[in-house]
Design an enzyme around this catalytic site. Structure first.
Site, mmCIF file in Angstrom:
data_model
loop_
_atom_site.group_PDB
_atom_site.id
_atom_site.type_symbol
_atom_site.label_atom_id
_atom_site.label_comp_id
_atom_site.label_asym_id
_atom_site.label_seq_id
_atom_site.Cartn_x
_atom_site.Cartn_y
_atom_site.Cartn_z
ATOM 1 N N THR A 11 0.817 -1.217 0.000
ATOM 2 C CA THR A 11 0.000 0.000 0.000
ATOM 3 C C THR A 11 0.855 1.274 0.000
ATOM 4 O OG1 THR A 11 -1.781 -1.155 1.109
ATOM 5 C CG2 THR A 11 -1.784 1.243 1.276
ATOM 6 N N ILE A 12 1.805 1.371 0.919
ATOM 7 C CA ILE A 12 2.631 2.582 0.998
ATOM 8 C C ILE A 12 3.739 2.543 -0.053
ATOM 9 C CG2 ILE A 12 4.183 3.943 2.481
ATOM 10 C CD1 ILE A 12 1.219 4.003 3.339
ATOM 11 N N GLY A 109 4.938 2.183 11.393
ATOM 12 C CA GLY A 109 4.699 0.886 12.012
ATOM 13 C C GLY A 109 5.900 0.373 12.796
ATOM 14 N N SER A 138 3.166 7.511 11.583
ATOM 15 C CA SER A 138 2.028 6.844 10.922
ATOM 16 C C SER A 138 1.088 7.865 10.288
ATOM 17 C CB SER A 138 1.245 6.038 11.958
ATOM 18 O OG SER A 138 0.541 6.930 12.801
ATOM 19 N N CYS A 139 0.136 7.362 9.520
ATOM 20 C CA CYS A 139 -0.836 8.235 8.850
ATOM 21 C C CYS A 139 -1.605 9.072 9.860
ATOM 22 C CB CYS A 139 -1.776 7.409 7.985
ATOM 23 S SG CYS A 139 -2.569 6.049 8.850
ATOM 24 N N ASN A 140 -2.038 8.454 10.956
ATOM 25 C CA ASN A 140 -2.786 9.215 11.958
ATOM 26 C C ASN A 140 -1.914 10.271 12.610
ATOM 27 O OD1 ASN A 140 -5.554 8.263 12.105
ATOM 28 N ND2 ASN A 140 -4.697 6.270 12.660
ATOM 29 N N ARG A 167 -10.233 3.503 10.335
ATOM 30 C CA ARG A 167 -10.805 2.555 9.369
ATOM 31 C C ARG A 167 -10.337 1.151 9.765
ATOM 32 N NH1 ARG A 167 -6.605 0.587 9.158
ATOM 33 N NH2 ARG A 167 -4.945 0.652 7.600
ATOM 34 N N HIS A 193 -1.341 6.933 19.774
ATOM 35 C CA HIS A 193 -1.187 8.094 18.893
ATOM 36 C C HIS A 193 -0.637 9.308 19.639
ATOM 37 C CE1 HIS A 193 -4.418 5.431 17.385
ATOM 38 N NE2 HIS A 193 -3.766 5.579 16.245
ATOM 39 N N ALA A 194 -1.108 9.488 20.879
ATOM 40 C CA ALA A 194 -0.600 10.614 21.675
ATOM 41 C C ALA A 194 0.897 10.452 21.915
ATOM 42 C CB ALA A 194 -1.354 10.683 23.005
ATOM 43 N N HIS A 219 -9.686 7.356 7.892
ATOM 44 C CA HIS A 219 -9.856 7.602 9.324
ATOM 45 C C HIS A 219 -10.558 8.957 9.512
ATOM 46 C CE1 HIS A 219 -6.722 4.561 9.971
ATOM 47 N NE2 HIS A 219 -5.810 5.302 9.394
#
Lengths: 340, 340
Positions: A11-12, A109, A138-140, A167, A193-194, A219
């Protein structure tokens, strides 16, 4: 000319590959692939050199794909390797990159300690200049950092409290779920994420909670950002509208969901319907005293692509952040303002 | 030069519009739109003339879109109108087309009696030549007819028994379900698809049953076709491989689902990831005596586009079926054989 190879063509990896091909200052050595699936065939048909593990050579040749060599050969030819292997595999490959004295870009990741610095182009480009190992978050995290480093220009951020609705799987993944549940992920607080934001903005007071929802498209983040001074909605919107890699959609154009954002991207003719920008629901942007509320959508397949390109330049010693991000944006059709 | 207008700029209308723009022998008059949503904005940005109902003019102007006129003005300028309005609305518009003496192409959502002939380019192009009103059958019927008229070349078809697993909603539709059920639709037998096939192949013994599944990407058909003579799998595959508008995917390239078909289309750079071809799972093709079994996927948003283009030519008096389908195929990048 920076010689770049892409280790891992999923994907990436396939998206970073196409972005590299669009850069005037980069040359693609090739990509690595472990299985001759349709993505490998499509790359091969496009003329991209494919490198494989020794044990896969026969399988590729039997499938009709002639490899250009082994993965080690590809890395040897490269100035920079973009590692887009599955989560955790990058750390294993690091030994190879190190032994061959090659610079490498890792993905979010991997654990932060795989690299010298975790990277967000809009927040800390300068820290990555000349480094050997850089991790694109990461994307988020990339999306949150772009948004926060932009809001910080309106008024200094004191505190962030956020919800992330993830997602469940990417569009091509047919064996992942959930397909009929909302899953706290993790059920503990804060979500990672934080902590990942803190790898770049080290002293920020941020707490995030996350759930997974049964959708493949994007997302969505819902943030409550406390800043130092009272701010108006118009002040916030003006800065958001003027920042590339952030894009707005308005209720006036009846874009009300991630489904319609992706449909718009298809109509715009974006390759693979990719959206490199964080897409802000304009009507969600509001303020109450010194609190800013905002909702935006994140195309998980594509949003980290511009940061990977900037990271390649940074490790290669290209020190002009503004110039790098402008080159990247121009090559990918990224402009500030409204998506339509 | 055939002057074409598109009445209704939704899922089908916008795709037929782009296909018309790709034809050397057609000129686009414009498109009609009733609401200034993102699709209208995107068309306007692309320079396409937009025509609106009188009562919507103010709403469009306030949204920043200057209409080129009213829908009646658009029809007046046209030789052929492609009606891509919602199901049943086309029949209401027919009065207008008739009073303005314009030829019209209707979609499969209209009842068969709206038109002089129901149309499938590979089956009955000749019947539509010079007609005033032609109905392009639905995405499911179009796909079944392409497949059956092709299998009929291997050996004359005696009987068809088929299952249709329909997608629940299109990708952009956020208010349609089901999202967690499989719905017999209708629960009675046969489903309307068999009857619709009979509008073109009038004497065929065909029974279909249909269910709706919670997905947005593609339909899937599972057919059991009885032919006159015993046939081999290889005979069947050879004809399928040589027919444009049918395309194969092989288990060898690890394309095992509609999700991977759409991912492949994205990788191929198809605009909007559109797949005009019926996509046959090669490994499903098998025979037992004079029975042929086959499974294929149907991209509901795009599959009828080539037939709409051929129908425009047919009503305009272009009598060479082979030439028309070749022009259409070339303009849309449709070739026989494997998708990858």
């Amino acid at each position: 000319m920076i010689k770049v190879s892409i280790n891992g063509y999923g994907t990436i990896g396939k998206r970073v590959t196409d972005a590299v091909l669009n850069q005037a200052d980069m040359a693609l050595v090739g990509v690595s692939k472990t299985t001759p699936n349709f993505e490998a065939f499509q790359a091969y048909k496009k003329g991209i050199r494919i490198y494989v593990p020794k044990e896969s050579q026969k399988e590729f040749e039997e499938a009709g794909i002639t490899p250009s060599g082994f993965i080690e050969d590809m890395i040897k030819e490269s100035d920079v390797v973009v590692d887009a292997t599955p989560n955790g595999v990058g750390a294993q490959y690091k030994q190879l990159y190190t032994s061959m004295r090659k610079k490498a870009i890792f993905q979010g990741g991997e654990k932060p300690n795989v690299a010298d610095v975790s990277f967000s182009a809009l927040c800390n480009y300068d820290e990555a200049v000349g480094k050997n190992y850089v991790r694109v978050v990461s994307c988020n995290t990339t999306s949150m950092l772009r948004t926060l480093c932009t809001l910080n220009k309106v008024s200094k951020i004191q505190k962030v409290r956020g919800t992330i609705v993830r997602r469940a799987a990417d569009p091509k993944e047919v064996k992942r779920g959930p397909i009929n549940a909302i899953v706290p992920d993790p059920p503990s607080v804060p979500s990672h994420h934080a902590k990942d934001v803190n790898t770049v903005l080290k002293d920020l007071d941020i707490v995030t909670m996350a759930v997974i929802a049964p959708t493949t498209l994007m997302h969505v983040h819902l943030l409550d950002v406390t800043v130092s001074d009272p701010v108006s909605k118009e002040q916030v919107l003006e800065v958001l509208r003027n920042t590339p890699r952030l894009s707005l959609v308005s209720g006036k154009s009846k874009v009300t969901s991630t489904a319609e954002i992706i449909e718009l991207s298809r109509d715009m003719g974006r390759y693979r319907n990719d959206i490199y920008e964080v897409v802000i629901f304009e009507d969600s942007v509001s303020t109450r005293g010194n609190e800013i509320f905002i909702m935006y959508a994140v195309h998980q397949e594509a949003v980290v692509v511009p940061e990977n390109i900037d990271a390649i330049r940074a490790v290669s010693g290209f020190s002009d952040k503004t110039k790098s991000t402008e080159m990247t944006n121009a090559s990918l059709g990224i402009r500030p303002g409204y998506l339509v």
